[in-house]
Motif scaffolding. Sequence first.
Motif, PDB file in Angstrom:
ATOM      1  N   ILE A 169       0.838  -1.203   0.000  1.00  0.00           N
ATOM      2  CA  ILE A 169       0.000   0.000   0.000  1.00  0.00           C
ATOM      3  C   ILE A 169       0.875   1.256   0.000  1.00  0.00           C
ATOM      4  O   ILE A 169       0.568   2.245  -0.670  1.00  0.00           O
ATOM      5  CB  ILE A 169      -0.962  -0.012   1.206  1.00  0.00           C
ATOM      6  N   CYS A 172       1.791   1.822  -3.480  1.00  0.00           N
ATOM      7  CA  CYS A 172       0.659   2.368  -4.219  1.00  0.00           C
ATOM      8  C   CYS A 172       0.480   3.861  -3.942  1.00  0.00           C
ATOM      9  O   CYS A 172       0.174   4.642  -4.850  1.00  0.00           O
ATOM     10  CB  CYS A 172      -0.621   1.621  -3.868  1.00  0.00           C
ATOM     11  N   LYS A 173       0.692   4.246  -2.706  1.00  0.00           N
ATOM     12  CA  LYS A 173       0.575   5.657  -2.353  1.00  0.00           C
ATOM     13  C   LYS A 173       1.662   6.484  -3.038  1.00  0.00           C
ATOM     14  O   LYS A 173       1.411   7.613  -3.472  1.00  0.00           O
ATOM     15  CB  LYS A 173       0.642   5.833  -0.835  1.00  0.00           C
ATOM     16  N   ASP A 176       0.769   6.949  -6.618  1.00  0.00           N
ATOM     17  CA  ASP A 176      -0.174   8.067  -6.601  1.00  0.00           C
ATOM     18  C   ASP A 176      -0.952   8.185  -7.913  1.00  0.00           C
ATOM     19  O   ASP A 176      -0.984   9.240  -8.553  1.00  0.00           O
ATOM     20  CB  ASP A 176       0.587   9.375  -6.308  1.00  0.00           C
ATOM     21  N   LYS A 181      -3.656  -0.086  -7.504  1.00  0.00           N
ATOM     22  CA  LYS A 181      -4.285  -0.531  -6.266  1.00  0.00           C
ATOM     23  C   LYS A 181      -3.582  -1.781  -5.746  1.00  0.00           C
ATOM     24  O   LYS A 181      -2.467  -2.097  -6.160  1.00  0.00           O
ATOM     25  CB  LYS A 181      -5.775  -0.817  -6.511  1.00  0.00           C
ATOM     26  N   LEU A 182      -4.233  -2.499  -4.848  1.00  0.00           N
ATOM     27  CA  LEU A 182      -3.646  -3.651  -4.160  1.00  0.00           C
ATOM     28  C   LEU A 182      -4.359  -4.941  -4.557  1.00  0.00           C
ATOM     29  O   LEU A 182      -5.562  -4.945  -4.800  1.00  0.00           O
ATOM     30  CB  LEU A 182      -3.763  -3.443  -2.644  1.00  0.00           C
ATOM     31  N   SER A 203      -6.904  -3.503   4.732  1.00  0.00           N
ATOM     32  CA  SER A 203      -6.610  -3.125   3.339  1.00  0.00           C
ATOM     33  C   SER A 203      -7.858  -2.769   2.550  1.00  0.00           C
ATOM     34  O   SER A 203      -7.801  -2.604   1.326  1.00  0.00           O
ATOM     35  CB  SER A 203      -5.892  -4.289   2.628  1.00  0.00           C
ATOM     36  N   ASP A 205      -9.600  -0.288   1.797  1.00  0.00           N
ATOM     37  CA  ASP A 205      -9.676   0.868   0.909  1.00  0.00           C
ATOM     38  C   ASP A 205      -8.772   0.728  -0.313  1.00  0.00           C
ATOM     39  O   ASP A 205      -8.781   1.603  -1.183  1.00  0.00           O
ATOM     40  CB  ASP A 205      -9.296   2.144   1.669  1.00  0.00           C
ATOM     41  N   TRP A 206      -8.003  -0.369  -0.376  1.00  0.00           N
ATOM     42  CA  TRP A 206      -7.007  -0.483  -1.429  1.00  0.00           C
ATOM     43  C   TRP A 206      -7.141  -1.700  -2.327  1.00  0.00           C
ATOM     44  O   TRP A 206      -6.836  -1.631  -3.501  1.00  0.00           O
ATOM     45  CB  TRP A 206      -5.600  -0.475  -0.807  1.00  0.00           C
TER      46      TRP A 206
END
Length: 272
Positions: A169, A172-173, A176, A181-182, A203, A205-206
Amino acid sequence: MRFAICNETYPNWPFEKVCEDAAAAGYHALELAPFTLKEDPRELTEADALRLSHIASSFGLEILGLHWLLTKPTWFHITTPDALQRKETAKFGQHLARFCATTGGRIMVWGSPKARNTLPEWEYEDAFKRAADSVRAVAEEAGKYGVIIAMEPLGRKETNFLNNAEETIRLCKMVDHPSCKLHLDVKAMSDEGKPIADIIRDSKDWFVHFHANDPNLLGPGMGEVKYEPIISALREVDYQGYLSVEVFDYSPGPENIARKSISYLKEVMGVE
């Protein structure tokens, strides 16, 4: 949640036969490994994608997307300091994103442990940034076609880079981009030392895709992992994607793996 199965479960089967058996077993979709479709996946064409999509749909199946992205050619890499190597890897990823979209697929699971391993002499954070830059270049192209790159944490026996959901994650951030995503995989999560249900909740939200399997390399219900808390957590976070069966030990036979896996999942989920 619907059911899918990865096409390499059926080694060397004609694609029509793969679709016929997967549909007969009750699956809704296939997940494709590019290296199974052509010796050099760089040669996969729009015509190939449309042909596969047409065959799958004739059996009532969708193609949900791709995985095992960087298996062939073997020299692709995302953390290497070699800028040309990373550029060629991103170029190939962009090609796969367009191919994926043409099949009707919307998910590209990015695992490929050998193509991300780091060496001791590399600074980890530098390698981390190089990986983020490589994935971003693919996500920017994928996003044009509605395809999502789903980054996959993998166990420590497979790779030394991105071994848990939390670290993935973080990547992933750094990428940006809304198309990064995950992905979560039961075999891989079993290596984290944290309850799988908690990883799913943390997780929520991802993650956009889910592989159902077991650390023994077989399908769900064919090993020691109990899926009741896993399904409960997936329902709790309102996961609406596929449960995609991915195995690595094909010795029980594809028909057997396909049917035992989906039968177990349906049993746990309380569906027919």
